[in-house]
Every structure is written in structure tokens, then in C-alpha cells.
Design a protein around this motif. Structure first.
Motif, short mmCIF file in Angstrom:
data_model
loop_
_atom_site.label_atom_id
_atom_site.label_comp_id
_atom_site.label_asym_id
_atom_site.label_seq_id
_atom_site.Cartn_x
_atom_site.Cartn_y
_atom_site.Cartn_z
N THR A 26 98.86 -17.32 34.88
CA THR A 26 98.04 -17.32 36.09
C THR A 26 98.22 -15.97 36.78
N ALA A 27 97.33 -15.67 37.71
CA ALA A 27 97.41 -14.41 38.44
C ALA A 27 98.71 -14.28 39.21
N SER A 28 99.16 -15.37 39.83
CA SER A 28 100.41 -15.30 40.59
C SER A 28 101.62 -15.13 39.67
N GLN A 29 101.58 -15.72 38.47
CA GLN A 29 102.67 -15.53 37.51
C GLN A 29 102.74 -14.08 37.05
N VAL A 30 101.58 -13.51 36.79
CA VAL A 30 101.54 -12.11 36.37
C VAL A 30 102.11 -11.23 37.47
N GLN A 31 101.68 -11.44 38.71
CA GLN A 31 102.08 -10.61 39.84
C GLN A 31 103.56 -10.80 40.20
N ASP A 32 104.02 -12.05 40.21
CA ASP A 32 105.35 -12.35 40.74
C ASP A 32 106.45 -12.39 39.69
N VAL A 33 106.11 -12.67 38.42
CA VAL A 33 107.14 -12.87 37.41
C VAL A 33 107.01 -11.89 36.24
N VAL A 34 105.86 -11.89 35.60
CA VAL A 34 105.72 -11.17 34.33
C VAL A 34 105.80 -9.66 34.53
N VAL A 35 104.97 -9.10 35.39
CA VAL A 35 104.96 -7.65 35.57
C VAL A 35 106.30 -7.15 36.12
N PRO A 36 106.92 -7.80 37.12
CA PRO A 36 108.25 -7.33 37.53
C PRO A 36 109.29 -7.37 36.41
N ALA A 37 109.22 -8.39 35.56
CA ALA A 37 110.15 -8.46 34.44
C ALA A 37 109.92 -7.32 33.45
N ILE A 38 108.67 -7.03 33.17
CA ILE A 38 108.36 -5.92 32.26
C ILE A 38 108.82 -4.60 32.86
N LEU A 39 108.52 -4.37 34.13
CA LEU A 39 108.91 -3.11 34.78
C LEU A 39 110.42 -2.97 34.85
N LYS A 40 111.12 -4.06 35.09
CA LYS A 40 112.59 -4.02 35.14
C LYS A 40 113.16 -3.67 33.78
N THR A 41 112.57 -4.23 32.73
CA THR A 41 113.02 -3.91 31.38
C THR A 41 112.69 -2.47 31.03
N MET A 42 111.50 -2.02 31.41
CA MET A 42 111.11 -0.64 31.12
C MET A 42 112.04 0.37 31.78
#
Length: 159
Positions: A26-42
């Protein structure tokens, strides 16, 4: 697994999985969970993982229907990568710009990324400036003269 350089292949696999599974979030999952996790890993991973992570983030941004979410993610990329104190992050920001130019319209790039991309040409680190110079042909193609002629004198005074 995050930041452990011995497991970079697994990190790449996870980044690619995020990219493939993008439509199921969902849009909120992407914004709140997925993208921050990817950026943190990057932020703590090897350059190969970062390259795949960039494509995953841009793929998720492209799928997002919410303009505010897109704007927030792009501003975060500008702030945390384009204006980072680490020169390696600023170099990777040039790669982010290349992916944005591939995935999005030229207007999207001009609206969110051109200012920071042109700032890279005046960076204090020569390698960052060199990587930014590789962006110039793509930036030139994204500009539409005479409409965008106003952008250049204001923002690109290369010395």
C-alpha cells in the motif's frame, strides 16, 4: 543482515524482491516501512547493493500515486544523499539522478533533482565533480530550450 558486507548477495536479492513486490504494498507501507528500510540498508551497504536499492526506491516511487509521498521521498534523497557530508553518498546521488532520468519524465527530474545535481558540479571533492560531469549529457537532453534557458544562468555557474 543489514550492513554486513559478507552478505551483500543476500542484500541484493532482498532489494530486488522489494522492487518486484512493489505493486503489492500500500502507499502508506511504501512511505512508512519499505522505503525507509531500503534507504537505511543503502546507507551502510556496498556500492553494488546501493545501485540495486536505488532502482528499487525509484521503482516504488514510480508506482506511488500520491504526489506528496513522491515529493517526500525525493526530498529525502536530495537531503540524505545529494547534500550528505559523505562524499561516497554524494557520488551515489549522481547514480540516483541517472536512474531518475531513466524512470521518470524530464519535468520530474527538473522539479526534484536538477538543483542538487548541478550543485555536484561545484563539489569540493574532485571524484564527485567527475561523476557529476557524466550526468551532463543526460541533463542536457532533459532541458528544452528556450523554455529551460532560465534555469541555467541561475543554477549552473561552473568554475
Amino acid at each position: 543482515w543489514q550492513g554486513n558486507h559478507a552478505h551483500w548477495r543476500q542484500e541484493i536479492y532482498i532489494m530486488e524482491s522489494f522492487d518486484i513486490a512493489g505493486p503489492s504494498f500500500t502507499a502508506s507501507q511504501v512511505q512508512d516501512v519499505v522505503v525507509p528500510a531500503i534507504l537505511k540498508t543503502m546507507a551502510v551497504s556496498s556500492p553494488k547493493v546501493v545501485a540495486v536499492g536505488i532502482k528499487a526506491v525509484m521503482g516504488l516511487v514510480r508506482l506511488s500515486r500520491n504526489a506528496a509521498h513522491r515529493s517526500d521521498i525525493c526530498q529525502k534523497l536530495n537531503r540524505e544523499w545529494g547534500r550528505a557530508t559523505s562524499y561516497t553518498k554524494r557520488m551515489m546521488f549522481c547514480d540516483i539522478c541517472m536512474v531518475v532520468l531513466q524512470y521518470f519524465s524530464r519535468n520530474f527530474f527538473k522539479y526534484f533533482f536538477i538543483d542538487t545535481a548541478l550543485e555536484m558540479l561545484r563539489d569540493s571533492v574532485p571524484n564527485v565533480r567527475c561523476r557529476a560531469c557524466r550526468l551532463l549529457p543526460a541533463i542536457k537532453q532533459s532541458l528544452k530550450l528556450p523554455y529551460d534557458a532560465v534555469i541555467l544562468p541561475q543554477k549552473a555557474t561552473v568554475k
